[in-house]
Design an enzyme around this catalytic site. Structure first.
Site, PDB file in Angstrom:
ATOM      1  N   LYS A   8       0.834  -1.222   0.000  1.00 19.85           N
ATOM      2  CA  LYS A   8       0.000   0.000   0.000  1.00 19.85           C
ATOM      3  C   LYS A   8       0.863   1.264   0.000  1.00 19.85           C
ATOM      4  O   LYS A   8       0.675   2.162  -0.807  1.00 19.85           O
ATOM      5  CB  LYS A   8      -0.920   0.019   1.232  1.00 19.85           C
ATOM      6  CG  LYS A   8      -1.830  -1.191   1.346  1.00 19.85           C
ATOM      7  CD  LYS A   8      -2.740  -1.094   2.548  1.00 19.85           C
ATOM      8  CE  LYS A   8      -2.025  -1.157   3.896  1.00 19.85           C
ATOM      9  NZ  LYS A   8      -1.358  -2.452   4.178  1.00 19.85           N
ATOM     10  N   ARG A  81     -10.166   1.142   8.297  1.00 20.31           N
ATOM     11  CA  ARG A  81      -9.810  -0.261   8.525  1.00 20.31           C
ATOM     12  C   ARG A  81     -10.920  -1.024   9.231  1.00 20.31           C
ATOM     13  O   ARG A  81     -10.760  -2.202   9.513  1.00 20.31           O
ATOM     14  CB  ARG A  81      -8.583  -0.298   9.427  1.00 20.31           C
ATOM     15  CG  ARG A  81      -7.327  -0.779   8.746  1.00 20.31           C
ATOM     16  CD  ARG A  81      -6.247  -0.509   9.754  1.00 20.31           C
ATOM     17  NE  ARG A  81      -5.074  -1.266   9.596  1.00 20.31           N
ATOM     18  CZ  ARG A  81      -3.955  -0.805   9.055  1.00 20.31           C
ATOM     19  NH1 ARG A  81      -3.910   0.385   8.541  1.00 20.31           N
ATOM     20  NH2 ARG A  81      -2.888  -1.537   9.041  1.00 20.31           N
ATOM     21  N   ARG A 120      11.748  -5.075   5.250  1.00 20.25           N
ATOM     22  CA  ARG A 120      11.418  -3.654   5.011  1.00 20.25           C
ATOM     23  C   ARG A 120      12.324  -2.737   5.837  1.00 20.25           C
ATOM     24  O   ARG A 120      12.588  -2.983   6.998  1.00 20.25           O
ATOM     25  CB  ARG A 120       9.968  -3.378   5.407  1.00 20.25           C
ATOM     26  CG  ARG A 120       9.680  -1.872   5.377  1.00 20.25           C
ATOM     27  CD  ARG A 120       8.263  -1.481   5.484  1.00 20.25           C
ATOM     28  NE  ARG A 120       7.522  -2.202   6.485  1.00 20.25           N
ATOM     29  CZ  ARG A 120       6.204  -2.251   6.506  1.00 20.25           C
ATOM     30  NH1 ARG A 120       5.517  -1.628   5.582  1.00 20.25           N
ATOM     31  NH2 ARG A 120       5.575  -2.910   7.447  1.00 20.25           N
ATOM     32  N   ARG A 154      10.872  -0.939  11.433  1.00 26.69           N
ATOM     33  CA  ARG A 154       9.743  -0.643  12.310  1.00 26.69           C
ATOM     34  C   ARG A 154       9.672  -1.631  13.477  1.00 26.69           C
ATOM     35  O   ARG A 154       9.956  -2.815  13.310  1.00 26.69           O
ATOM     36  CB  ARG A 154       8.435  -0.736  11.510  1.00 26.69           C
ATOM     37  CG  ARG A 154       8.033   0.571  10.912  1.00 26.69           C
ATOM     38  CD  ARG A 154       6.939   0.470   9.904  1.00 26.69           C
ATOM     39  NE  ARG A 154       5.752  -0.278  10.308  1.00 26.69           N
ATOM     40  CZ  ARG A 154       4.679  -0.397   9.544  1.00 26.69           C
ATOM     41  NH1 ARG A 154       4.635   0.202   8.367  1.00 26.69           N
ATOM     42  NH2 ARG A 154       3.642  -1.081   9.945  1.00 26.69           N
ATOM     43  N   ARG A 165      -1.194  -8.878  12.862  1.00 25.30           N
ATOM     44  CA  ARG A 165      -1.752  -7.830  11.983  1.00 25.30           C
ATOM     45  C   ARG A 165      -2.581  -8.449  10.862  1.00 25.30           C
ATOM     46  O   ARG A 165      -3.615  -7.920  10.463  1.00 25.30           O
ATOM     47  CB  ARG A 165      -0.616  -6.966  11.414  1.00 25.30           C
ATOM     48  CG  ARG A 165      -0.157  -5.904  12.413  1.00 25.30           C
ATOM     49  CD  ARG A 165       1.267  -5.470  12.212  1.00 25.30           C
ATOM     50  NE  ARG A 165       1.568  -4.899  10.921  1.00 25.30           N
ATOM     51  CZ  ARG A 165       2.802  -4.752  10.451  1.00 25.30           C
ATOM     52  NH1 ARG A 165       3.841  -5.130  11.164  1.00 25.30           N
ATOM     53  NH2 ARG A 165       3.005  -4.222   9.271  1.00 25.30           N
TER      54      ARG A 165
HETATM   55  P1  AP5 Z   1       4.823  -1.587   1.985  1.00 20.38           P
HETATM   56  O1  AP5 Z   1       4.471  -0.817   0.776  1.00 20.38           O
HETATM   57  O2  AP5 Z   1       5.508  -0.843   3.100  1.00 20.38           O
HETATM   58  O3  AP5 Z   1       3.540  -2.384   2.532  1.00 20.38           O
HETATM   59  P2  AP5 Z   1       2.203  -1.858   3.186  1.00 20.38           P
HETATM   60  O4  AP5 Z   1       1.070  -2.550   2.529  1.00 20.38           O
HETATM   61  O5  AP5 Z   1       2.154  -0.360   3.236  1.00 20.38           O
HETATM   62  O6  AP5 Z   1       2.385  -2.528   4.622  1.00 20.38           O
HETATM   63  P3  AP5 Z   1       2.300  -1.974   6.106  1.00 20.38           P
HETATM   64  O7  AP5 Z   1       3.024  -3.006   6.937  1.00 20.38           O
HETATM   65  O8  AP5 Z   1       2.776  -0.562   6.239  1.00 20.38           O
HETATM   66  O9  AP5 Z   1       0.788  -2.060   6.357  1.00 20.38           O
HETATM   67  P4  AP5 Z   1       0.079  -2.144   7.665  1.00 20.38           P
HETATM   68  O10 AP5 Z   1      -1.294  -1.985   7.188  1.00 20.38           O
HETATM   69  O11 AP5 Z   1       0.341  -3.329   8.520  1.00 20.38           O
HETATM   70  O12 AP5 Z   1       0.750  -0.945   8.522  1.00 20.38           O
HETATM   71  P5  AP5 Z   1       0.258   0.527   8.885  1.00 20.38           P
HETATM   72  O13 AP5 Z   1       1.457   1.374   8.955  1.00 20.38           O
HETATM   73  O14 AP5 Z   1      -0.873   0.943   8.038  1.00 20.38           O
HETATM   74  O15 AP5 Z   1       5.731  -2.826   1.534  1.00 20.38           O
HETATM   75  C1  AP5 Z   1       6.328  -3.691   2.481  1.00 20.38           C
HETATM   76  C2  AP5 Z   1       7.754  -4.074   2.025  1.00 20.38           C
HETATM   77  O16 AP5 Z   1       7.672  -4.819   0.816  1.00 20.38           O
HETATM   78  C3  AP5 Z   1       8.651  -2.877   1.721  1.00 20.38           C
HETATM   79  O17 AP5 Z   1       9.956  -3.177   2.111  1.00 20.38           O
HETATM   80  C4  AP5 Z   1       8.576  -2.721   0.199  1.00 20.38           C
HETATM   81  O18 AP5 Z   1       9.792  -2.195  -0.308  1.00 20.38           O
HETATM   82  C5  AP5 Z   1       8.330  -4.151  -0.255  1.00 20.38           C
HETATM   83  N1  AP5 Z   1       7.435  -4.259  -1.396  1.00 20.38           N
HETATM   84  C6  AP5 Z   1       6.265  -3.577  -1.590  1.00 20.38           C
HETATM   85  N2  AP5 Z   1       5.683  -3.950  -2.745  1.00 20.38           N
HETATM   86  C7  AP5 Z   1       6.481  -4.898  -3.296  1.00 20.38           C
HETATM   87  C8  AP5 Z   1       6.408  -5.694  -4.476  1.00 20.38           C
HETATM   88  N3  AP5 Z   1       5.383  -5.591  -5.333  1.00 20.38           N
HETATM   89  N4  AP5 Z   1       7.399  -6.568  -4.725  1.00 20.38           N
HETATM   90  C9  AP5 Z   1       8.448  -6.704  -3.859  1.00 20.38           C
HETATM   91  N5  AP5 Z   1       8.568  -5.983  -2.712  1.00 20.38           N
HETATM   92  C10 AP5 Z   1       7.607  -5.096  -2.424  1.00 20.38           C
HETATM   93  O19 AP5 Z   1      -0.342   0.284  10.350  1.00 20.38           O
HETATM   94  C11 AP5 Z   1       0.507  -0.043  11.436  1.00 20.38           C
HETATM   95  C12 AP5 Z   1      -0.332  -0.172  12.709  1.00 20.38           C
HETATM   96  O20 AP5 Z   1      -0.976   1.087  13.005  1.00 20.38           O
HETATM   97  C13 AP5 Z   1      -1.495  -1.193  12.631  1.00 20.38           C
HETATM   98  O21 AP5 Z   1      -1.068  -2.503  12.931  1.00 20.38           O
HETATM   99  C14 AP5 Z   1      -2.454  -0.620  13.693  1.00 20.38           C
HETATM  100  O22 AP5 Z   1      -2.030  -0.923  14.992  1.00 20.38           O
HETATM  101  C15 AP5 Z   1      -2.297   0.890  13.508  1.00 20.38           C
HETATM  102  N6  AP5 Z   1      -3.270   1.445  12.528  1.00 20.38           N
HETATM  103  C16 AP5 Z   1      -2.969   2.078  11.349  1.00 20.38           C
HETATM  104  N7  AP5 Z   1      -4.084   2.490  10.731  1.00 20.38           N
HETATM  105  C17 AP5 Z   1      -5.126   2.103  11.527  1.00 20.38           C
HETATM  106  C18 AP5 Z   1      -6.530   2.235  11.418  1.00 20.38           C
HETATM  107  N8  AP5 Z   1      -7.101   2.852  10.360  1.00 20.38           N
HETATM  108  N9  AP5 Z   1      -7.302   1.702  12.410  1.00 20.38           N
HETATM  109  C19 AP5 Z   1      -6.753   1.095  13.486  1.00 20.38           C
HETATM  110  N10 AP5 Z   1      -5.414   0.947  13.653  1.00 20.38           N
HETATM  111  C20 AP5 Z   1      -4.600   1.446  12.678  1.00 20.38           C
END
Ligand code: AP5
Length: 216
Positions: A8, A81, A120, A154, A165
């Site tokens: 994402k 979410r 990552r 992270r 997650r």
């Molecule tokens: P990346 O693009 O960073 O993946 P992502 O989908 O953004 O994954 P996240 O881990 O950031 O998502 P998340 O939803 O768990 O975390 P968030 O920060 O939102 O890619 C990952 C890796 O793969 C990178 O190294 C990249 O280079 C590589 N990559 C990407 N695409 C690739 C491809 N096609 N091929 C090869 N490699 C690739 O949330 C964190 C925490 O915050 C949650 O657990 C929760 O506690 C809280 N939170 C956030 N939002 C909410 C909400 N709305 N409600 C409640 N709690 C929330």
């Protein structure tokens, strides 16, 4: 939308450049609050480090404020979410007469997700994301853009937390996709995120560009 590690953030970084929007990531906003060591930040940390969702009332209040501050096009990443968050967002956007145009859903298999998250890294100065194998920096461990900035990992990127997650995604977030599929005016773009990032980016860009063209 999509499970952790689906790409994402990676795709959002590319798409905002292509379409000239502002990228608003709930995870980044919460991590910044966490880093400030405020009382709210410490509360957020308890949920985030356990791989659980932050409670809806906290999320809705913080994200409503962030959305209000943006003037122009917006790409939301990681929010909403839960269905309750989706309903609160819809209400806010309806009041602003600025409804959502499209929802992009990126899927990925669990074994790929775990590999991506374990590798990552990000630059603490500019936020640029990397992967030690799939998107390595030119100089190992350092940001390409911020010469002497050492890349960091992270605190919630360990395998046990990733599995938690993923569970939270299935139990609480997948229902949001069904909620949006029920909205007739909304385009849903579903892409297979298991493929290389450039391939995924091209497909999403084409889908969004054709929506834009259809609107002109
Ligand atoms: P990346 O693009 O960073 O993946 P992502 O989908 O953004 O994954 P996240 O881990 O950031 O998502 P998340 O939803 O768990 O975390 P968030 O920060 O939102 O890619 C990952 C890796 O793969 C990178 O190294 C990249 O280079 C590589 N990559 C990407 N695409 C690739 C491809 N096609 N091929 C090869 N490699 C690739 O949330 C964190 C925490 O915050 C949650 O657990 C929760 O506690 C809280 N939170 C956030 N939002 C909410 C909400 N709305 N409600 C409640 N709690 C929330």
């Amino acid at each position: 939308m999509g499970p952790p590690g689906a790409g994402k953030g990676t795709q959002a970084e590319r798409l905002v450049k292509e379409f000239g929007m502002k990228h608003l990531s709930s995870g980044d906003i919460f991590r910044a609050e966490k880093a400030s060591n405020s009382e709210l930040g410490l509360r957020l940390a308890r949920y985030m480090d356990a791989g659980e969702l932050v409670p809806d009332d906290v999320v809705v209040e913080m994200m409503a404020k962030a959305v209000t501050q943006v003037d122009g096009g917006l790409m939301l990443d990681g929010f909403p979410r839960t269905v309750a968050q989706g309903e609160a967002l819809d209400k806010q956007l309806a009041e602003a007469a600025s409804p959502l145009d499209a929802v992009v859903v990126i899927t990925a298999d669990d074994d790929i997700i775990v590999k991506r998250i374990a590798g990552r890294r990000a630059c603490p100065l500019c936020g640029r994301g990397y992967h030690v194998t799939f998107m390595p920096p030119r100089r190992e461990g350092y940001c390409d853009d911020c010469d002497n900035a050492e890349l960091t990992q992270r605190s919630d990127d360990c395998e046990a937390t990733v599995r938690q997650r993923l569970e939270a995604y299935r139990a609480q977030t997948e229902a949001v996709i069904g909620y949006y599929k029920g909205c007739d005016s909304l385009a849903i773009v579903e892409v297979d995120g298991n493929r290389p990032a450039e391939v995924v980016a091209d497909e999403v860009t084409q889908a969004l560009a054709s929506l834009d063209a259809a609107r002109v």
